[in-house]
Design an enzyme around this catalytic site. Sequence first.
Site, PDB file in Angstrom:
ATOM      1  N   HIS A   1       0.845  -1.198   0.000  1.00 23.91           N
ATOM      2  CA  HIS A   1       0.000   0.000   0.000  1.00 23.91           C
ATOM      3  C   HIS A   1       0.876   1.242   0.000  1.00 23.91           C
ATOM      4  CE1 HIS A   1      -3.855  -1.985   1.824  1.00 23.91           C
ATOM      5  NE2 HIS A   1      -3.409  -2.589   0.746  1.00 23.91           N
TER       6      HIS A   1
ATOM      7  N   TYR B   1      -9.420   4.885   7.549  1.00 27.30           N
ATOM      8  CA  TYR B   1      -9.560   5.253   8.959  1.00 27.30           C
ATOM      9  C   TYR B   1     -10.654   6.313   9.038  1.00 27.30           C
ATOM     10  CZ  TYR B   1      -5.028   3.100  10.081  1.00 27.30           C
ATOM     11  OH  TYR B   1      -3.991   2.225  10.277  1.00 27.30           O
TER      12      TYR B   1
ATOM     13  N   PRO C   1      -3.847  -0.272  18.897  1.00 23.56           N
ATOM     14  CA  PRO C   1      -3.581  -0.725  17.519  1.00 23.56           C
ATOM     15  C   PRO C   1      -3.783   0.348  16.447  1.00 23.56           C
ATOM     16  CG  PRO C   1      -5.635  -1.653  18.331  1.00 23.56           C
ATOM     17  CD  PRO C   1      -5.000  -0.960  19.485  1.00 23.56           C
TER      18      PRO C   1
ATOM     19  N   LYS D   1       1.351  -0.384  15.116  1.00 18.41           N
ATOM     20  CA  LYS D   1       2.776  -0.387  15.497  1.00 18.41           C
ATOM     21  C   LYS D   1       3.207  -1.624  16.294  1.00 18.41           C
ATOM     22  CE  LYS D   1       4.119   3.126  13.507  1.00 18.41           C
ATOM     23  NZ  LYS D   1       3.847   2.376  12.300  1.00 18.41           N
TER      24      LYS D   1
ATOM     25  N   TYR E   1       3.991   6.404  10.353  1.00 17.54           N
ATOM     26  CA  TYR E   1       3.067   5.319   9.985  1.00 17.54           C
ATOM     27  C   TYR E   1       3.779   4.218   9.193  1.00 17.54           C
ATOM     28  CZ  TYR E   1      -1.115   2.905   8.454  1.00 17.54           C
ATOM     29  OH  TYR E   1      -2.074   1.931   8.238  1.00 17.54           O
TER      30      TYR E   1
END
Length: 399
Positions: free
Chosen positions: A76, A203, A295, A299, A387
């Site tokens: 991604h 998200y 979560p 990570k 990220y």
Amino acid sequence: MSAALRTQVGIVGSGPSGLLLAQLLHLAGVDSVVLERRSRDYVLGRIRAGVLEQTTAEILRRARVGARMDREGLVHRGVELCFGERTQRIDFSPFGASVTVYGQTELTRDLMEARDALGGKSIYEAEDVAIEGVTGGAARLRWRKDGEQHLLDCDFVAGCDGFHGVSRRSIPAAELRTHERVYPFGWLGVLADVPPVSHELIYSSHERGFALCSMRSATRSRCYVQCALDDDLREWSDERFWDELRTRLPAEAAAKLQAGPTIEKSIAPLRSFVAEPLRYGRLFLAGDAAHIVPPTGAKGLNLAARDVDQLATALIAHYRDGRDELLNVYSDAALRRIWRAERFSAWMTSVLHRFPGRTSFDRAMQIAELDYLVGSAAARAAFVESYAGTLAVTVGAAT
Ligand SMILES: Cc1cc2nc3c(=O)[nH]c(=O)nc-3n(C[C@H](O)[C@H](O)[C@H](O)COP(=O)(O)OP(=O)(O)OC[C@H]3O[C@@H](n4cnc5c(N)ncnc54)[C@H](O)[C@@H]3O)c2cc1C
């Protein structure tokens, strides 16, 4: 009691931390034995993380367990953020970054098969593991299996047995500081054989609470909605879950959502936790035994991989070169990296979730944070750095 076995590094826990550490050590000629409380099938059946940072993927390739990840993992180069009426993609490409979606279950299987192929020793269903002698000249692990007591003598113990394991609890309370935040909500997660809503993660920070659309493959979805900690799973029918998820998505994504029977459904609490130091004599903590992140930032597994990479490098330097500098700095160096990931995970959790007692000001601050993130190139760069895990960290070094 059977005769004591002997190894160089005794590893407690056969999750990703323990198995990856064993693999990295084995490739460098350092012997280890892995002790696991559960059965092999139980460990393989656990559904957990799925997003691998670039650095994690590199560590796995170096550990010679990256072939299936490279074939089957989904690369991604962005994520979608939804808030208010807006949907905005954060593109990783300008920063040369990517993440790989590859289930922890698959990674665990690859690591177990690699260990089998190399003839490494793992002992499953080891009950009542006890850690002894770590402040003396040698360490000893003791456990029970099939009604018999067993012993393992070793130079070092790696505590890779997760948050509820025995390793951290073996350190006297006076020697350990812990830092913890327990969040006042949980994640209701489902796994279902329906195509993902989007080819990237979504998200969503919605008035009704957080939602996440993730996946394990092009045909298997992993989705979550924020829920109350005391919610009863039996009250969450599949239909109710999909309806709630649909409500928390923007119209375009909601229209693409395919509902289907769930294969797994569970509620996970959210917690931030760090124990320090990560060393007590001959015992070293790594992975969830040492720290927990909520979560939201994906990570947990990535931190675990970096811990064990760093620990393996330090142990290999001890055995190969007789040098202990890296073992001596393991705790301090790892904690700096861990606290950075804790910061990012806590921040993502704070801007995306609905907190009890939230005021209109709090909500406006969340929207402003997200608006700044998607609108500022500098903020996007900082987000992607955390990220996708591209912050310059030299493998095994003290940063
Ligand atoms: C429900 C859930 C969902 C998660 N989702 C995500 C996610 O989406 N993204 C993300 O990045 N992270 C996620 N995580 C976190 C991620 O899965 C962990 O960070 C990762 O598993 C850490 O690996 P580990 O090997 O350190 O610990 P674990 O995977 O917990 O492995 C520890 C092992 O030690 C064994 N053990 C425990 N006690 C003993 C004992 N006394 N003796 C011997 N063995 C013992 C356990 O059975 C286990 O096999 C999730 C975690 C959970 C619990």
